[in-house]
Design a protein around this motif. Structure first.
Motif: not given
Ligand code: NIG
Ligand code: FE
Length: 433
Positions: A182-196
Protein backbone atom coordinates in the motif's frame (compact mmCIF):
# COMPACT_ATOMS: atom_id res chain seq x y z
CA UNK A 1 4.20 -8.53 -31.93
CA UNK A 2 2.00 -5.51 -31.35
CA UNK A 3 3.39 -2.42 -32.93
CA UNK A 4 1.53 0.65 -34.06
CA UNK A 5 1.76 2.11 -37.52
CA UNK A 6 1.25 5.78 -38.34
CA UNK A 7 -2.36 6.83 -38.72
CA UNK A 8 -4.01 9.94 -40.08
CA UNK A 9 -6.01 12.33 -37.96
CA UNK A 10 -5.19 14.59 -35.02
CA UNK A 11 -2.74 13.27 -32.44
CA UNK A 12 -4.20 11.54 -29.43
CA UNK A 13 -3.48 13.03 -25.97
CA UNK A 14 -1.49 10.79 -23.65
CA UNK A 15 0.35 11.26 -20.36
CA UNK A 16 3.85 10.17 -21.30
CA UNK A 17 5.96 9.38 -24.36
CA UNK A 18 9.39 7.85 -23.91
CA UNK A 19 11.14 8.17 -27.25
CA UNK A 20 14.40 7.76 -29.16
CA UNK A 21 15.52 4.70 -27.18
CA UNK A 22 18.53 3.09 -28.84
CA UNK A 23 16.81 -0.24 -28.18
CA UNK A 24 13.23 -0.65 -27.06
CA UNK A 25 13.41 -4.19 -25.71
CA UNK A 26 9.76 -5.26 -25.62
CA UNK A 27 10.08 -8.97 -24.64
CA UNK A 28 6.72 -9.21 -26.41
CA UNK A 29 5.22 -12.54 -27.39
CA UNK A 30 2.23 -14.76 -26.78
CA UNK A 31 0.45 -15.30 -23.47
CA UNK A 32 2.63 -18.27 -22.44
CA UNK A 33 5.96 -18.31 -20.62
CA UNK A 34 8.94 -18.28 -23.00
CA UNK A 35 10.76 -21.55 -23.69
CA UNK A 36 13.52 -22.70 -26.03
CA UNK A 37 14.37 -20.27 -28.82
CA UNK A 38 11.69 -17.85 -27.53
CA UNK A 39 13.92 -17.36 -24.46
CA UNK A 40 16.24 -15.36 -26.72
CA UNK A 41 13.61 -13.45 -28.71
CA UNK A 42 13.53 -9.97 -27.28
CA UNK A 43 11.63 -8.24 -30.12
CA UNK A 44 13.75 -5.10 -30.06
CA UNK A 45 12.66 -1.91 -31.81
CA UNK A 46 15.58 0.36 -32.74
CA UNK A 47 14.92 4.07 -32.15
CA UNK A 48 11.89 2.94 -30.23
CA UNK A 49 9.17 4.70 -28.27
CA UNK A 50 6.54 3.77 -25.70
CA UNK A 51 3.26 5.66 -25.29
CA UNK A 52 1.81 5.58 -21.79
CA UNK A 53 -1.58 6.77 -20.56
CA UNK A 54 -2.65 6.55 -16.94
CA UNK A 55 -0.96 3.39 -15.67
CA UNK A 56 -0.82 1.50 -18.94
CA UNK A 57 1.13 1.15 -22.14
CA UNK A 58 -1.02 2.23 -25.08
CA UNK A 59 1.49 1.67 -27.87
CA UNK A 60 5.06 0.71 -28.67
CA UNK A 61 6.74 1.43 -31.98
CA UNK A 62 9.21 3.56 -33.86
CA UNK A 63 9.82 7.04 -32.51
CA UNK A 64 8.72 8.78 -35.73
CA UNK A 65 5.41 6.86 -35.79
CA UNK A 66 4.51 7.43 -32.18
CA UNK A 67 5.51 11.08 -32.23
CA UNK A 68 3.17 11.66 -35.16
CA UNK A 69 0.37 9.79 -33.50
CA UNK A 70 0.48 11.08 -29.91
CA UNK A 71 0.53 14.42 -28.15
CA UNK A 72 2.21 13.69 -24.81
CA UNK A 73 1.78 15.76 -21.67
CA UNK A 74 5.34 14.72 -20.75
CA UNK A 75 8.11 13.41 -22.99
CA UNK A 76 11.32 11.66 -21.99
CA UNK A 77 14.19 11.56 -24.44
CA UNK A 78 15.94 8.19 -24.08
CA UNK A 79 18.60 8.88 -26.71
CA UNK A 80 21.60 6.61 -26.21
CA UNK A 81 19.75 4.39 -23.76
CA UNK A 82 18.02 1.02 -23.93
CA UNK A 83 14.53 0.64 -22.48
CA UNK A 84 13.48 -2.69 -20.96
CA UNK A 85 10.51 -3.99 -18.94
CA UNK A 86 10.73 -3.54 -15.16
CA UNK A 87 12.33 -6.52 -13.45
CA UNK A 88 10.12 -8.93 -11.54
CA UNK A 89 11.74 -10.51 -8.48
CA UNK A 90 9.59 -13.60 -7.89
CA UNK A 91 11.31 -14.97 -4.76
CA UNK A 92 12.32 -12.86 -1.76
CA UNK A 93 12.26 -12.88 2.03
CA UNK A 94 12.41 -9.08 2.23
CA UNK A 95 10.60 -8.73 5.57
CA UNK A 96 12.80 -9.73 8.53
CA UNK A 97 14.26 -8.44 11.77
CA UNK A 98 17.99 -8.21 12.57
CA UNK A 99 20.77 -9.42 10.30
CA UNK A 100 23.25 -12.30 10.17
CA UNK A 101 26.59 -10.56 9.64
CA UNK A 102 28.01 -12.76 12.38
CA UNK A 103 27.08 -15.91 10.44
CA UNK A 104 28.71 -14.38 7.39
CA UNK A 105 31.96 -14.31 9.38
CA UNK A 106 31.38 -17.85 10.67
CA UNK A 107 31.05 -19.09 7.08
CA UNK A 108 34.21 -17.26 6.03
CA UNK A 109 35.97 -19.12 8.84
CA UNK A 110 34.67 -22.44 7.51
CA UNK A 111 31.23 -23.22 9.01
CA UNK A 112 28.60 -24.24 6.46
CA UNK A 113 25.08 -22.82 6.08
CA UNK A 114 23.58 -26.19 7.03
CA UNK A 115 25.78 -26.54 10.14
CA UNK A 116 24.75 -23.09 11.31
CA UNK A 117 21.11 -23.90 10.63
CA UNK A 118 21.27 -27.26 12.45
CA UNK A 119 22.63 -25.61 15.60
CA UNK A 120 19.79 -23.10 15.93
CA UNK A 121 21.27 -20.23 13.90
CA UNK A 122 20.17 -19.38 10.39
CA UNK A 123 16.43 -19.06 9.87
CA UNK A 124 15.78 -19.46 13.63
CA UNK A 125 18.08 -16.60 14.48
CA UNK A 126 16.15 -14.33 12.10
CA UNK A 127 12.91 -15.71 13.55
CA UNK A 128 13.90 -14.47 17.03
CA UNK A 129 14.58 -10.96 15.74
CA UNK A 130 11.42 -10.97 13.64
CA UNK A 131 9.21 -12.11 16.52
CA UNK A 132 10.67 -9.40 18.75
CA UNK A 133 10.28 -6.60 16.19
CA UNK A 134 7.16 -4.47 16.10
CA UNK A 135 5.08 -4.30 12.95
CA UNK A 136 6.21 -0.69 12.47
CA UNK A 137 9.90 -1.59 12.81
CA UNK A 138 9.57 -4.41 10.28
CA UNK A 139 7.79 -2.06 7.92
CA UNK A 140 10.50 0.61 8.15
CA UNK A 141 13.38 -1.78 7.42
CA UNK A 142 11.54 -3.63 4.66
CA UNK A 143 10.60 -0.34 3.01
CA UNK A 144 14.27 0.64 2.88
CA UNK A 145 15.04 -2.70 1.22
CA UNK A 146 12.30 -2.18 -1.34
CA UNK A 147 13.76 1.27 -2.09
CA UNK A 148 17.05 -0.38 -3.02
CA UNK A 149 15.36 -3.08 -5.04
CA UNK A 150 13.30 -0.57 -6.98
CA UNK A 151 16.35 1.61 -7.63
CA UNK A 152 17.97 -1.45 -9.23
CA UNK A 153 14.94 -2.02 -11.42
CA UNK A 154 12.65 -4.44 -9.56
CA UNK A 155 9.14 -3.04 -10.10
CA UNK A 156 7.31 -6.10 -8.72
CA UNK A 157 8.60 -8.10 -5.76
CA UNK A 158 7.22 -11.26 -4.19
CA UNK A 159 7.69 -11.40 -0.38
CA UNK A 160 7.39 -14.48 1.80
CA UNK A 161 6.52 -14.85 5.46
CA UNK A 162 8.46 -17.59 7.27
CA UNK A 163 10.35 -15.78 10.02
CA UNK A 164 7.39 -15.70 12.41
CA UNK A 165 6.74 -19.44 12.69
CA UNK A 166 3.83 -19.03 15.10
CA UNK A 167 0.30 -17.97 14.24
CA UNK A 168 0.52 -14.40 15.50
CA UNK A 169 3.97 -13.66 14.11
CA UNK A 170 3.14 -15.10 10.67
CA UNK A 171 0.02 -12.92 10.57
CA UNK A 172 2.15 -9.94 11.62
CA UNK A 173 4.40 -10.59 8.63
CA UNK A 174 1.39 -10.80 6.30
CA UNK A 175 0.14 -7.44 7.56
CA UNK A 176 3.56 -5.90 6.98
CA UNK A 177 3.58 -7.30 3.43
CA UNK A 178 0.21 -5.70 2.75
CA UNK A 179 1.27 -2.38 4.30
CA UNK A 180 4.37 -2.38 2.08
CA UNK A 181 2.27 -2.85 -1.02
CA UNK A 182 0.00 0.00 0.00
CA UNK A 183 2.79 2.44 0.83
CA UNK A 184 5.58 1.61 -1.62
CA UNK A 185 5.79 2.25 -5.35
CA UNK A 186 6.83 -1.38 -5.88
CA UNK A 187 4.03 -3.87 -6.40
CA UNK A 188 4.20 -6.69 -3.87
CA UNK A 189 2.94 -10.27 -4.16
CA UNK A 190 2.35 -12.19 -0.89
CA UNK A 191 3.50 -15.75 -0.11
CA UNK A 192 2.74 -17.69 3.06
CA UNK A 193 5.87 -19.64 4.10
CA UNK A 194 4.76 -20.79 7.54
CA UNK A 195 6.59 -24.02 6.70
CA UNK A 196 10.07 -22.49 6.53
CA UNK A 197 11.40 -24.58 9.42
CA UNK A 198 9.96 -25.83 12.72
CA UNK A 199 10.40 -23.25 15.53
CA UNK A 200 12.02 -24.11 18.91
CA UNK A 201 8.58 -24.91 20.45
CA UNK A 202 8.42 -27.79 17.95
CA UNK A 203 12.07 -28.84 18.10
CA UNK A 204 12.34 -32.33 16.60
CA UNK A 205 8.59 -32.25 15.96
CA UNK A 206 8.22 -31.09 12.37
CA UNK A 207 5.17 -33.36 12.26
CA UNK A 208 3.40 -31.46 15.06
CA UNK A 209 4.36 -28.15 13.48
CA UNK A 210 3.04 -29.35 10.11
CA UNK A 211 -0.35 -29.87 11.78
CA UNK A 212 -0.22 -26.35 13.25
CA UNK A 213 0.54 -24.91 9.81
CA UNK A 214 -2.33 -26.80 8.17
CA UNK A 215 -4.93 -26.55 10.90
CA UNK A 216 -4.33 -23.09 12.34
CA UNK A 217 -1.98 -20.90 10.34
CA UNK A 218 -3.28 -21.61 6.88
CA UNK A 219 -6.97 -20.94 7.63
CA UNK A 220 -6.05 -17.61 9.27
CA UNK A 221 -3.76 -16.70 6.40
CA UNK A 222 -6.64 -17.36 3.99
CA UNK A 223 -8.91 -15.13 6.08
CA UNK A 224 -6.26 -12.40 6.03
CA UNK A 225 -5.94 -12.66 2.24
CA UNK A 226 -9.66 -12.52 1.60
CA UNK A 227 -9.92 -9.29 3.57
CA UNK A 228 -6.75 -7.84 2.01
CA UNK A 229 -6.58 -5.58 -0.99
CA UNK A 230 -4.55 -8.25 -2.81
CA UNK A 231 -7.80 -10.20 -3.20
CA UNK A 232 -9.58 -7.04 -4.43
CA UNK A 233 -6.94 -6.33 -7.05
CA UNK A 234 -6.58 -9.88 -8.31
CA UNK A 235 -3.06 -10.41 -6.99
CA UNK A 236 -2.67 -14.13 -6.19
CA UNK A 237 -1.68 -15.57 -2.82
CA UNK A 238 0.98 -18.28 -2.80
CA UNK A 239 1.99 -20.92 -0.27
CA UNK A 240 5.58 -22.14 -0.11
CA UNK A 241 7.42 -24.90 1.80
CA UNK A 242 11.12 -25.50 2.45
CA UNK A 243 11.46 -29.19 1.56
CA UNK A 244 14.88 -30.13 2.94
CA UNK A 245 16.66 -31.97 5.72
CA UNK A 246 16.22 -30.05 9.01
CA UNK A 247 13.07 -28.48 7.51
CA UNK A 248 10.14 -30.48 6.01
CA UNK A 249 10.22 -33.91 4.41
CA UNK A 250 8.38 -34.79 1.21
CA UNK A 251 5.26 -36.09 2.96
CA UNK A 252 4.95 -33.02 5.20
CA UNK A 253 5.60 -30.69 2.27
CA UNK A 254 2.97 -32.47 0.18
CA UNK A 255 0.33 -32.22 2.89
CA UNK A 256 0.97 -28.51 3.43
CA UNK A 257 0.92 -27.60 -0.25
CA UNK A 258 -2.10 -29.81 -0.85
CA UNK A 259 -4.02 -28.06 1.93
CA UNK A 260 -2.98 -24.68 0.52
CA UNK A 261 -4.13 -25.58 -2.99
CA UNK A 262 -7.43 -26.85 -1.55
CA UNK A 263 -7.85 -23.51 0.20
CA UNK A 264 -7.44 -21.68 -3.13
CA UNK A 265 -3.80 -20.61 -2.86
CA UNK A 266 -1.19 -21.27 -5.55
CA UNK A 267 1.92 -23.21 -4.68
CA UNK A 268 5.68 -22.74 -4.78
CA UNK A 269 8.42 -24.85 -3.26
CA UNK A 270 11.99 -24.40 -2.01
CA UNK A 271 13.34 -27.69 -3.27
CA UNK A 272 16.61 -29.56 -3.84
CA UNK A 273 18.73 -26.75 -2.35
CA UNK A 274 21.18 -29.10 -0.61
CA UNK A 275 19.62 -32.56 -0.96
CA UNK A 276 17.35 -34.15 -3.50
CA UNK A 277 14.64 -35.80 -1.37
CA UNK A 278 12.03 -36.33 -4.11
CA UNK A 279 10.21 -33.09 -3.36
CA UNK A 280 10.49 -31.83 -6.92
CA UNK A 281 8.59 -34.79 -8.37
CA UNK A 282 5.97 -34.44 -5.63
CA UNK A 283 5.60 -30.72 -6.34
CA UNK A 284 5.20 -31.31 -10.08
CA UNK A 285 2.50 -33.91 -9.39
CA UNK A 286 0.67 -31.32 -7.28
CA UNK A 287 0.93 -28.64 -9.98
CA UNK A 288 3.11 -25.97 -8.37
CA UNK A 289 3.40 -22.64 -10.17
CA UNK A 290 7.16 -22.60 -9.60
CA UNK A 291 9.94 -24.81 -8.24
CA UNK A 292 12.78 -22.78 -6.75
CA UNK A 293 16.49 -23.45 -5.92
CA UNK A 294 17.24 -26.77 -7.75
CA UNK A 295 20.97 -26.82 -6.96
CA UNK A 296 20.90 -30.54 -6.04
CA UNK A 297 18.27 -31.72 -8.52
CA UNK A 298 19.04 -34.85 -10.50
CA UNK A 299 19.30 -34.58 -14.31
CA UNK A 300 16.16 -36.68 -14.72
CA UNK A 301 14.06 -34.55 -12.39
CA UNK A 302 15.27 -31.41 -14.21
CA UNK A 303 14.09 -33.00 -17.46
CA UNK A 304 10.69 -33.60 -15.92
CA UNK A 305 10.54 -30.03 -14.63
CA UNK A 306 11.46 -28.76 -18.10
CA UNK A 307 8.51 -30.60 -19.61
CA UNK A 308 6.02 -29.43 -16.98
CA UNK A 309 4.04 -26.18 -16.78
CA UNK A 310 5.95 -25.11 -13.65
CA UNK A 311 8.40 -22.22 -13.91
CA UNK A 312 11.94 -23.30 -12.93
CA UNK A 313 13.54 -20.70 -10.64
CA UNK A 314 17.29 -21.07 -10.01
CA UNK A 315 18.64 -18.64 -7.41
CA UNK A 316 22.29 -18.13 -8.35
CA UNK A 317 22.93 -15.42 -5.74
CA UNK A 318 22.66 -18.19 -3.12
CA UNK A 319 25.47 -20.30 -4.61
CA UNK A 320 27.53 -17.14 -5.08
CA UNK A 321 26.96 -15.99 -1.51
CA UNK A 322 27.62 -19.40 0.03
CA UNK A 323 30.74 -19.67 -2.16
CA UNK A 324 29.33 -22.99 -3.32
CA UNK A 325 30.39 -24.11 -6.76
CA UNK A 326 27.15 -26.05 -7.13
CA UNK A 327 24.81 -23.88 -9.18
CA UNK A 328 21.44 -25.12 -10.44
CA UNK A 329 21.94 -26.44 -13.96
CA UNK A 330 20.00 -23.65 -15.61
CA UNK A 331 21.62 -24.29 -18.98
CA UNK A 332 20.40 -27.91 -19.02
CA UNK A 333 16.93 -26.73 -17.99
CA UNK A 334 16.86 -24.16 -20.79
CA UNK A 335 18.12 -26.59 -23.38
CA UNK A 336 15.47 -29.12 -22.29
CA UNK A 337 12.76 -26.51 -22.91
CA UNK A 338 12.08 -25.26 -19.38
CA UNK A 339 10.38 -21.94 -18.74
CA UNK A 340 13.07 -20.37 -16.58
CA UNK A 341 12.91 -17.35 -14.26
CA UNK A 342 15.64 -15.81 -12.10
CA UNK A 343 15.14 -14.21 -8.67
CA UNK A 344 17.34 -12.72 -5.94
CA UNK A 345 16.04 -14.80 -2.97
CA UNK A 346 16.87 -11.70 -0.90
CA UNK A 347 17.24 -12.78 2.74
CA UNK A 348 19.73 -12.08 5.54
CA UNK A 349 21.33 -15.54 5.41
CA UNK A 350 21.70 -17.31 2.08
CA UNK A 351 21.30 -14.32 -0.24
CA UNK A 352 21.85 -10.78 1.04
CA UNK A 353 21.28 -9.47 -2.48
CA UNK A 354 18.92 -6.68 -3.52
CA UNK A 355 19.34 -6.47 -7.23
CA UNK A 356 18.36 -8.46 -10.29
CA UNK A 357 21.30 -7.02 -12.31
CA UNK A 358 23.84 -8.87 -10.14
CA UNK A 359 21.75 -12.05 -10.36
CA UNK A 360 21.76 -11.75 -14.15
CA UNK A 361 25.52 -11.16 -14.14
CA UNK A 362 26.09 -14.31 -12.06
CA UNK A 363 23.67 -16.41 -14.14
CA UNK A 364 25.44 -15.44 -17.37
CA UNK A 365 28.86 -16.38 -15.99
CA UNK A 366 28.17 -19.47 -13.87
CA UNK A 367 25.02 -20.86 -15.49
CA UNK A 368 25.88 -19.87 -19.05
CA UNK A 369 22.76 -17.90 -19.80
CA UNK A 370 23.01 -15.46 -22.68
CA UNK A 371 22.16 -11.87 -21.74
CA UNK A 372 18.93 -12.15 -23.76
CA UNK A 373 17.95 -15.23 -21.77
CA UNK A 374 18.87 -13.49 -18.53
CA UNK A 375 16.55 -10.62 -19.45
CA UNK A 376 13.60 -12.87 -20.35
CA UNK A 377 14.08 -14.80 -17.11
CA UNK A 378 14.03 -11.53 -15.12
CA UNK A 379 10.96 -10.02 -16.79
CA UNK A 380 8.19 -11.92 -18.59
CA UNK A 381 9.01 -15.38 -17.26
CA UNK A 382 9.39 -14.03 -13.74
CA UNK A 383 5.95 -12.46 -14.14
CA UNK A 384 4.62 -15.92 -15.02
CA UNK A 385 6.27 -17.32 -11.87
CA UNK A 386 3.83 -15.01 -10.04
CA UNK A 387 0.88 -15.83 -12.35
CA UNK A 388 0.97 -12.20 -13.50
CA UNK A 389 2.21 -12.72 -17.06
CA UNK A 390 -0.90 -11.08 -18.50
CA UNK A 391 -0.33 -7.88 -16.51
CA UNK A 392 3.41 -7.21 -16.33
CA UNK A 393 6.78 -8.43 -17.66
CA UNK A 394 6.78 -7.09 -21.23
CA UNK A 395 6.24 -3.82 -23.07
CA UNK A 396 2.99 -4.37 -24.94
CA UNK A 397 -0.22 -2.36 -25.31
CA UNK A 398 -2.55 -2.98 -22.39
CA UNK A 399 0.17 -3.96 -19.94
CA UNK A 400 1.06 -2.00 -16.84
CA UNK A 401 3.61 0.73 -17.65
CA UNK A 402 6.52 -0.64 -15.58
CA UNK A 403 9.75 0.02 -17.43
CA UNK A 404 13.40 0.90 -17.04
CA UNK A 405 15.51 3.37 -18.94
CA UNK A 406 19.03 1.97 -18.74
CA UNK A 407 22.23 3.99 -18.51
CA UNK A 408 23.63 2.28 -21.58
CA UNK A 409 22.59 1.90 -25.22
CA UNK A 410 22.71 -1.91 -25.17
CA UNK A 411 20.55 -4.10 -22.88
CA UNK A 412 23.43 -6.60 -22.60
CA UNK A 413 25.27 -4.18 -20.31
CA UNK A 414 22.77 -5.19 -17.59
CA UNK A 415 24.65 -8.47 -17.20
CA UNK A 416 27.99 -7.62 -18.80
CA UNK A 417 29.12 -4.92 -16.35
CA UNK A 418 28.50 -5.68 -12.71
CA UNK A 419 28.79 -3.99 -9.35
CA UNK A 420 27.13 -0.77 -10.43
CA UNK A 421 23.54 0.07 -11.18
CA UNK A 422 22.65 -0.20 -14.89
CA UNK A 423 19.27 1.49 -14.29
CA UNK A 424 19.01 5.21 -15.06
CA UNK A 425 15.26 5.82 -14.59
CA UNK A 426 12.48 3.63 -13.21
CA UNK A 427 8.94 4.17 -14.47
CA UNK A 428 6.34 2.46 -12.30
CA UNK A 429 2.66 2.44 -13.34
CA UNK A 430 3.43 5.28 -15.71
CA UNK A 431 5.13 7.48 -13.10
CA UNK A 432 8.81 8.34 -12.94
CA UNK A 433 10.03 7.13 -9.54
O1 NIG B 1 15.69 -19.51 0.06
N1 NIG B 1 16.39 -22.14 2.02
C1 NIG B 1 15.52 -21.65 2.72
N2 NIG B 1 15.18 -20.38 2.82
C2 NIG B 1 15.95 -19.29 2.35
C3 NIG B 1 17.00 -18.89 3.30
C4 NIG B 1 16.44 -18.19 4.44
C5 NIG B 1 17.47 -17.79 5.45
O2 NIG B 1 18.61 -18.28 5.42
O3 NIG B 1 17.09 -16.97 6.26
C6 NIG B 1 16.49 -19.54 0.97
O4 NIG B 1 17.70 -19.76 0.76
FE1 FE C 1 14.11 -18.51 -0.42
Amino acid sequence: MSETTSTQGPPEAIDLLIHSASQLVTCAGDENPRRGAAMRQLNIIDNGAVAVHRERIVAVGHTYDLRARYEAHKAIDATGRAVVPGFVDSHTHAVYGGDRAQEFEMRIRGATYVEIMATGGGILSTMQHTRQASEEALLVTARQRLDQMLAQGSTTVEIKTGYGLDVQSELKMLRVIEALDRTHACDVVPTFLGAHTAPPEYKDDAEGYTRLVIEEMLPQAVEWYQASHFADTGVPFFADVFCEEHAFDVSQSRRILHAALDAGLRAKIHVDQFNSLGGLEMALDLGVTSADHLEASTPSSLQRLAQSDAIAVPLPAVSFNLADDKYADARALLDAGAALALATDLNPGSAPCYGMPLVMAIACRYQRLLPAEALITSTINAAHALSLGMRIGSLEPGKQADLLILRDHDYRHCAYFFGGNPVHTVIKRGQVV
